[in-house]
Design an enzyme around this catalytic site. Structure first.
Site, PDB file in Angstrom:
ATOM      1  N   LYS A 232    -109.825-115.171 -54.085  1.00 25.81           N
ATOM      2  CA  LYS A 232    -110.206-113.883 -54.658  1.00 25.81           C
ATOM      3  C   LYS A 232    -111.393-114.111 -55.564  1.00 25.81           C
ATOM      4  CE  LYS A 232    -108.736-109.570 -54.534  1.00 25.81           C
ATOM      5  NZ  LYS A 232    -108.040-108.900 -53.431  1.00 25.81           N
TER       6      LYS A 232
HETATM    7  P1  NAD Z   1    -111.321 -98.772 -54.736  1.00 29.06           P
HETATM    8  O1  NAD Z   1    -112.196 -99.216 -55.824  1.00 29.06           O
HETATM    9  O2  NAD Z   1    -111.917 -98.307 -53.450  1.00 29.06           O
HETATM   10  O3  NAD Z   1    -110.351 -97.603 -55.254  1.00 29.06           O
HETATM   11  C1  NAD Z   1    -109.556 -97.727 -56.388  1.00 29.06           C
HETATM   12  C2  NAD Z   1    -108.972 -96.362 -56.711  1.00 29.06           C
HETATM   13  O4  NAD Z   1    -108.031 -96.489 -57.766  1.00 29.06           O
HETATM   14  C3  NAD Z   1    -110.037 -95.357 -57.191  1.00 29.06           C
HETATM   15  O5  NAD Z   1    -109.709 -94.081 -56.704  1.00 29.06           O
HETATM   16  C4  NAD Z   1    -109.867 -95.408 -58.712  1.00 29.06           C
HETATM   17  O6  NAD Z   1    -110.314 -94.226 -59.364  1.00 29.06           O
HETATM   18  C5  NAD Z   1    -108.366 -95.556 -58.789  1.00 29.06           C
HETATM   19  N1  NAD Z   1    -107.865 -96.066 -60.060  1.00 29.06           N
HETATM   20  C6  NAD Z   1    -108.352 -97.071 -60.824  1.00 29.06           C
HETATM   21  N2  NAD Z   1    -107.611 -97.197 -61.937  1.00 29.06           N
HETATM   22  C7  NAD Z   1    -106.647 -96.257 -61.855  1.00 29.06           C
HETATM   23  C8  NAD Z   1    -105.573 -95.860 -62.689  1.00 29.06           C
HETATM   24  N3  NAD Z   1    -105.359 -96.485 -63.836  1.00 29.06           N
HETATM   25  N4  NAD Z   1    -104.771 -94.853 -62.291  1.00 29.06           N
HETATM   26  C9  NAD Z   1    -104.977 -94.222 -61.114  1.00 29.06           C
HETATM   27  N5  NAD Z   1    -105.976 -94.537 -60.292  1.00 29.06           N
HETATM   28  C10 NAD Z   1    -106.794 -95.536 -60.652  1.00 29.06           C
HETATM   29  O7  NAD Z   1    -110.312 -99.990 -54.464  1.00 29.06           O
HETATM   30  P2  NAD Z   1    -109.417-100.231 -53.163  1.00 29.06           P
HETATM   31  O8  NAD Z   1    -110.150-101.140 -52.250  1.00 29.06           O
HETATM   32  O9  NAD Z   1    -108.869 -98.938 -52.645  1.00 29.06           O
HETATM   33  O10 NAD Z   1    -108.224-101.108 -53.776  1.00 29.06           O
HETATM   34  C11 NAD Z   1    -107.078-100.521 -54.359  1.00 29.06           C
HETATM   35  C12 NAD Z   1    -105.969-101.563 -54.393  1.00 29.06           C
HETATM   36  O11 NAD Z   1    -105.686-101.989 -53.060  1.00 29.06           O
HETATM   37  C13 NAD Z   1    -106.300-102.838 -55.169  1.00 29.06           C
HETATM   38  O12 NAD Z   1    -105.097-103.327 -55.746  1.00 29.06           O
HETATM   39  C14 NAD Z   1    -106.766-103.783 -54.093  1.00 29.06           C
HETATM   40  O13 NAD Z   1    -106.629-105.145 -54.456  1.00 29.06           O
HETATM   41  C15 NAD Z   1    -105.800-103.406 -52.982  1.00 29.06           C
HETATM   42  N6  NAD Z   1    -106.225-103.785 -51.637  1.00 29.06           N
HETATM   43  C16 NAD Z   1    -107.414-103.353 -51.119  1.00 29.06           C
HETATM   44  C17 NAD Z   1    -107.758-103.703 -49.835  1.00 29.06           C
HETATM   45  C18 NAD Z   1    -109.022-103.202 -49.178  1.00 29.06           C
HETATM   46  O14 NAD Z   1    -109.198-103.457 -47.987  1.00 29.06           O
HETATM   47  N7  NAD Z   1    -109.881-102.503 -49.860  1.00 29.06           N
HETATM   48  C19 NAD Z   1    -106.910-104.519 -49.083  1.00 29.06           C
HETATM   49  C20 NAD Z   1    -105.702-104.922 -49.628  1.00 29.06           C
HETATM   50  C21 NAD Z   1    -105.367-104.541 -50.904  1.00 29.06           C
END
Ligand code: NAD
Length: 424
Positions: free
Chosen positions: A114
């Protein structure tokens, strides 16, 4: 390069302590010798870098950057890159460890990694983000590559970020290296279906979990925390399956509509306004209340540590599907389990992203593109297989799904380690 011992516990409880506690449970279940436990608890390689940025106004700012490679026993390290002010070394260590288990659980030939930069992307212009990304890439360049460590998008980064990484790496090597990242734009060798893969996997396991509890999608309801790359697609796909998505939140606030939120209209609103707040098809909601709404399925898809000892007793959903990494603390997990809530753990629920990242890497390295239907079909196949592995293992050993998933993954990593042997 920092050769720190790595996983020493800090005083504050956070994702690393949760990840270490989960590993400890798996190791105990597997009766794994202490030396091997210690080896798995410690990242193989950690790099901390300063990332200086020339700002648009001519001033200079410096940000902390990290790349942690937790394990390589099953293949090159693989994991996302996060831009967020919450990023620190311990968070990146936890996320890298979870990546190792995730890759092993869904049986893709990777170890876990990561990366992160402690920066708020919303405070920067596109030009500044490009310069930060390129400088961070050049700082970590010695330890990434298609056969060593392959970054992908995570919180605060996207396919454009991956394009800049790929270009910076390629310029340094003197030739184009598409396989150094996944989640890149289709025009640069990205995979069809990658952008929606994590959400598709989340929705797919949510539907399997609902079926296992006798819940029909058309009479079920859900709430989704986070409307980014994971939450937005998960909400859309659940709604398309007939589930009433009653509440959605982002970092700015939350919204609620008892009869369901029109996800397509909400998406258009967010594209215009940058937030779910102010959407005219729903009423405002206190973001904390989203987690304890009277719904069937709760999908935390934002950040770590949101379901805690304090709110877990009040969670009314019967199923929690972890779209985010580490949204449930170890203490909250125990409370949910005691209360009979089915928790589909992150390393299973959100593994769709790394599965299609693997497909993208295969396609990039072979310079051959698969059809989107082929990608989605193979994704579902792998998610379904992992789901059944976890359900069967949990049933056979009297474990929660998280304990079963982690134990299965740790067992696979140890098997690879055993076969390779310890050098020298
Ligand atoms: P992103 O940046 O695209 O979206 C994050 C979202 O969460 C945004 O809408 C943001 O406003 C919101 N957010 C942030 N803090 C918040 C809070 N305190 N309360 C409510 N909403 C909040 O990120 P993402 O890629 O969607 O990732 C989200 C999660 O999924 C993370 O934990 C990431 O590690 C995990 N993840 C992502 C992927 C991927 O392919 N992008 C894969 C596996 C896991």
């Amino acid at each position: 390069m920092n050769a720190s011992a790595g996983a020493s516990a800090s005083a504050v409880h956070g994702p690393l302590q949760d990840a270490q506690a989960q590993l400890a449970e798996a190791v105990e279940h597997l009766k794994c010798p202490p030396g091997l436990h210690e080896m798995l608890a410690m990242p193989r390689r950690e790099l901390m870098v300063a990332v200086p940025l020339r700002r648009d106004d001519g001033s200079t700012a410096v940000y902390s950057g990290y790349r942690v490679q937790h394990n390589f026993s099953r293949g090159p390290a693989k994991g996302g890159l996060r831009f967020s002010t919450a990023v620190d070394l311990d968070e990146v260590r936890a996320l890298a460890m979870w990546m190792t288990w995730k890759c092993a659980l869904v049986d893709v030939p990777y170890g876990g990694a990561k990366g992160g930069v402690a920066i708020e992307p919303r405070d920067h212009s596109i030009g500044e983000l490009e310069r930060v990304t390129r400088r961070y890439t050049s700082e970590i360049l010695p330890i990434i590559g298609p056969g060593t460590d392959v970054p992908a998008p995570d919180i605060g980064t996207d396919e454009q970020t991956m394009a800049w990484i790929m270009d910076t790496f390629s310029v340094a090597k003197g030739h184009t290296v598409p396989g150094v990242v996944t989640g890149k734009p289709i025009a640069l060798g990205g995979s069809l279906g990658r952008a929606s893969a994590t959400s598709r996997g989340v929705a797919h396991v949510a539907l399997m979990a609902m079926a296992s509890r006798g819940l029909e999608p058309t009479t079920a309801s859900a709430a989704v925390q986070g409307f980014g790359k994971v939450g937005r697609g998960a909400a859309r796909l659940l709604a398309e399956s007939g589930v009433t998505v009653r509440a959605i939140s982002d970092v700015d606030g939350a919204i609620f509509a008892p009869d369901g939120i029109d996800i397509t209209r909400l998406g258009a609103h967010v594209d215009r306004e940058g937030t779910v707040v102010g959407f005219d098809g729903a009423q405002p909601l206190d973001p904390a209340d989203l987690l304890t709404l009277d719904i069937d399925v709760l999908v935390p898809a934002a950040i770590e540590g949101v379901i805690t000892e304090a709110n877990a007793p009040h969670v009314r959903a019967s199923i929690v599907v972890e779209g985010a990494n580490g949204p449930t603390t170890q203490a909250a997990d125990a409370i949910l389990t005691d209360r009979g809530v089915l928790v589909v753990p992150d390393i299973l629920a959100n593994a769709g992203g790394v599965i299609v990242s693997y497909f993208e890497w295969v396609q990039s390295n072979q310079a051959y593109q698969w059809r989107e239907s082929e990608v989605n079909e193979r994704l579902e196949e792998k998610m379904t297989a992992a789901w059944h592995d976890v359900v069967d293992y949990a049933g056979a050993h009297g474990l929660t799904y998280r304990q079963a998933a982690t134990s299965l993954a740790v067992r696979r990593v140890l098997e690879a380690h055993d076969l390779r042997g310890l050098y020298p």
